[in-house]
Design a protein around this motif. Structure first.
Motif, PDB file in Angstrom:
ATOM      1  N   LYS A   1       0.823  -1.209   0.000  1.00  0.00           N
ATOM      2  CA  LYS A   1       0.000   0.000   0.000  1.00  0.00           C
ATOM      3  C   LYS A   1       0.857   1.259   0.000  1.00  0.00           C
ATOM      4  N   ASN A   2       1.976   1.229   0.713  1.00  0.00           N
ATOM      5  CA  ASN A   2       2.867   2.386   0.708  1.00  0.00           C
ATOM      6  C   ASN A   2       3.500   2.592  -0.665  1.00  0.00           C
ATOM      7  N   ILE A   3       3.796   1.512  -1.368  1.00  0.00           N
ATOM      8  CA  ILE A   3       4.321   1.624  -2.732  1.00  0.00           C
ATOM      9  C   ILE A   3       3.264   2.233  -3.651  1.00  0.00           C
ATOM     10  N   LEU A   4       2.036   1.767  -3.538  1.00  0.00           N
ATOM     11  CA  LEU A   4       0.966   2.270  -4.393  1.00  0.00           C
ATOM     12  C   LEU A   4       0.645   3.735  -4.106  1.00  0.00           C
ATOM     13  N   GLU A   5       0.869   4.190  -2.868  1.00  0.00           N
ATOM     14  CA  GLU A   5       0.608   5.585  -2.500  1.00  0.00           C
ATOM     15  C   GLU A   5       1.745   6.521  -2.879  1.00  0.00           C
ATOM     16  N   HIS A   6       2.912   5.989  -3.180  1.00  0.00           N
ATOM     17  CA  HIS A   6       4.086   6.817  -3.451  1.00  0.00           C
ATOM     18  C   HIS A   6       3.917   7.572  -4.776  1.00  0.00           C
ATOM     19  N   ALA A   7       4.484   8.749  -4.832  1.00  0.00           N
ATOM     20  CA  ALA A   7       4.380   9.568  -6.040  1.00  0.00           C
ATOM     21  C   ALA A   7       4.965   8.864  -7.260  1.00  0.00           C
ATOM     22  N   GLY A   8       5.972   8.017  -7.050  1.00  0.00           N
ATOM     23  CA  GLY A   8       6.598   7.309  -8.164  1.00  0.00           C
ATOM     24  C   GLY A   8       5.682   6.329  -8.862  1.00  0.00           C
TER      25      GLY A   8
END
Length: 308
Positions: free
Chosen positions: A14-21
């Motif tokens: 979830k943190n990866i999906l929320e990241h601007a990248g």
């Protein structure tokens, strides 16, 4: 790139999906119902149908010391099966890049700290999370073997230290230390308790990194994947005692009670600090301090978990 992200419903995913990248790529994050990683045929069929350019493997059965001790069979079998199914199917499908997320718990229990990447399988594992560690070692070694046989396939492993943050689990039976401590101290404050217990004497040292920082590393590494080492530790490069984490959470929550040490409880490895020399050479550094990370995790717990 089209990127398959496993474990998209977990904390790291979830943190990866929320990241601007994430906006720079097409991230495919099927749920476990849509892609059962325990079913090798289903994994092969999914990869054949979607043909991703890269795989980021974050999925897994995870938990703290209590969960690992209670369900060692599941932590070993399910994690190993998921990793082997996905990595072998990716190879068969011709996926050129795979980022395997492992864990610093696979380092030997008696190894000298800081823990360098070359120490994998150099000694006996910590018994309290041995099953999980064995599964992570298997996936890490498989990536190495594939690169040895087919150097063009960039199958590499990221070895994070302990992670905490937004989307963490706060159930004491399944959570890691920091979210468990946040819940414990919040509950103690609301109940007006004068003291809370700490497992062991609190002198064991741990290294915790905010999950948003790990997501930042993932996108940094995607853009530099050829240069990334085969195995790379990702963490802070420094640690704190369990007592210091409890004190930091207490300050954030506003709890001024006492701490009582339960010396009958297991504490795991005395220290687990990663060697960050390869990470520094790779050019990445964490951004979130422990104080800021605990504050953000506490805010998430109070505003989104308790009110949810």
């Amino acid at each position: 790139m089209n990127i398959l992200l496993t474990g998209g419903n977990g904390m790291v995913g979830k943190n990866i999906l929320e990241h601007a990248g994430a906006a720079s790529h097409a991230l495919l994050a099927p749920s476990s119902a849509e892609l059962n990683l325990l079913d090798g045929a289903a994994v092969a069929a999914w990869l054949a149908a979607h043909r991703p350019d890269m795989v980021i493997h974050c999925a897994g059965v995870v938990g703290g010391i209590q969960a690992n001790m209670a369900e060692p069979v599941r932590f070993l079998v399910d994690n190993m099966q998921m990793g082997l199914n996905l990595i072998t199917a990716a190879r068969a499908a011709g996926v050129g890049r795979l980022m395997n997320l492992s864990s610093s718990c696979m380092y030997p229990r008696a190894a000298a700290n800081p823990l360098a990447e070359e120490l994998i399988l150099a000694g006996e594992l910590e018994p309290t999370n041995e099953g999980y560690a064995l599964a992570k070692i298997a996936s890490t070694r498989l990536c190495e073997y594939i690169r040895k046989e087919e150097p063009a396939l960039l199958y590499k492993t990221v070895i994070p230290c302990n992670i905490y943050g937004r989307h963490d689990k706060f159930d004491p039976k399944h959570s890691h230390m920091i979210p468990a401590v946040i819940k414990k101290i919040v509950d103690a404050k609301l109940a007006g308790r004068a003291a809370i217990d700490i497992w062991g004497d609190g002198t064991a040292r741990r290294e915790f990194m905010y999950a948003g920082d790990l997501a930042d590393f993932v996108f940094y590494a995607i853009d530099r994947f050829e240069a990334m080492p085969q195995n790379i530790n990702v963490g802070l490069g420094h640690d704190y005692t369990i007592n210091e984490y409890y004190a930091a959470v207490a300050r954030t929550v506003g709890f001024d009670g006492a701490f009582e040490h339960d010396l009958s409880k297991p504490v795991g490895m005395k220290q687990k600090l990663i060697d960050d020399r390869k990470l520094a050479a790779f050019g990445w550094k964490y951004a979130t301090s422990i104080a800021d990370g605990i504050q953000q995790t506490y805010d998430y717990y109070m505003n989104e978990v308790r009110r949810g």
